[in-house]
Scaffold this motif. Structure first.
Motif, PDB file in Angstrom:
ATOM      1  N   TYR A  34     206.990 -49.431  65.371  1.00 29.20           N
ATOM      2  CA  TYR A  34     205.642 -49.641  65.871  1.00 29.20           C
ATOM      3  C   TYR A  34     205.183 -51.090  65.718  1.00 29.20           C
ATOM      4  O   TYR A  34     204.358 -51.569  66.481  1.00 29.20           O
ATOM      5  CB  TYR A  34     204.638 -48.728  65.159  1.00 29.20           C
ATOM      6  N   GLN A  50     204.145 -51.220  69.561  1.00 28.07           N
ATOM      7  CA  GLN A  50     203.739 -49.984  70.226  1.00 28.07           C
ATOM      8  C   GLN A  50     202.448 -49.523  69.568  1.00 28.07           C
ATOM      9  O   GLN A  50     202.429 -49.178  68.388  1.00 28.07           O
ATOM     10  CB  GLN A  50     204.825 -48.926  70.073  1.00 28.07           C
ATOM     11  N   GLU A  53     201.227 -43.439  69.335  1.00 20.34           N
ATOM     12  CA  GLU A  53     202.326 -42.571  68.915  1.00 20.34           C
ATOM     13  C   GLU A  53     203.294 -42.351  70.059  1.00 20.34           C
ATOM     14  O   GLU A  53     202.883 -42.258  71.215  1.00 20.34           O
ATOM     15  CB  GLU A  53     201.796 -41.188  68.510  1.00 20.34           C
ATOM     16  N   GLN A  54     204.563 -42.225  69.712  1.00 20.44           N
ATOM     17  CA  GLN A  54     205.552 -41.880  70.722  1.00 20.44           C
ATOM     18  C   GLN A  54     205.323 -40.433  71.140  1.00 20.44           C
ATOM     19  O   GLN A  54     205.000 -39.592  70.318  1.00 20.44           O
ATOM     20  CB  GLN A  54     206.948 -42.060  70.164  1.00 20.44           C
ATOM     21  N   GLU A  55     205.495 -40.150  72.402  1.00 19.42           N
ATOM     22  CA  GLU A  55     205.218 -38.809  72.941  1.00 19.42           C
ATOM     23  C   GLU A  55     205.999 -37.729  72.200  1.00 19.42           C
ATOM     24  O   GLU A  55     205.490 -36.667  71.913  1.00 19.42           O
ATOM     25  CB  GLU A  55     205.548 -38.769  74.430  1.00 19.42           C
TER      26      GLU A  55
END
Length: 72
Positions: A34, A50, A53-55
């Motif tokens: 992140y 990023q 949150e990642q999916e």
């Protein structure tokens, strides 16, 4: 300054966590991709890679949201 990261002191005040705990969490965020954090002597070198949150890491909603109400 717009879109600036908070200082370590600001994070301590806003989260109620101590410096060690904040740095631990930042290290975990770096491990998960992140953030990039090369100079660990301070947090001003952090780069956000990023922001969300990642999916795949999000929790899926329960498939039967009404089960509790209909079973009890």
């Amino acid at each position: 300054m717009h879109n600036a990261l908070p200082t370590l002191r600001e994070l301590q005040i806003k989260t109620g966590k101590n410096e060690g705990r904040i740095k631990h969490v930042l290290t975990e965020l770096e491990k998960k991709g992140y953030i990039s954090w090369e100079d660990k002597s301070g947090i001003d070198s952090i780069i956000i890679l990023q922001a969300w949150e990642q999916e795949s890491s999000r929790h899926a909603p329960p498939s039967r949201g009404t089960e509790y109400w209909s079973s009890y």
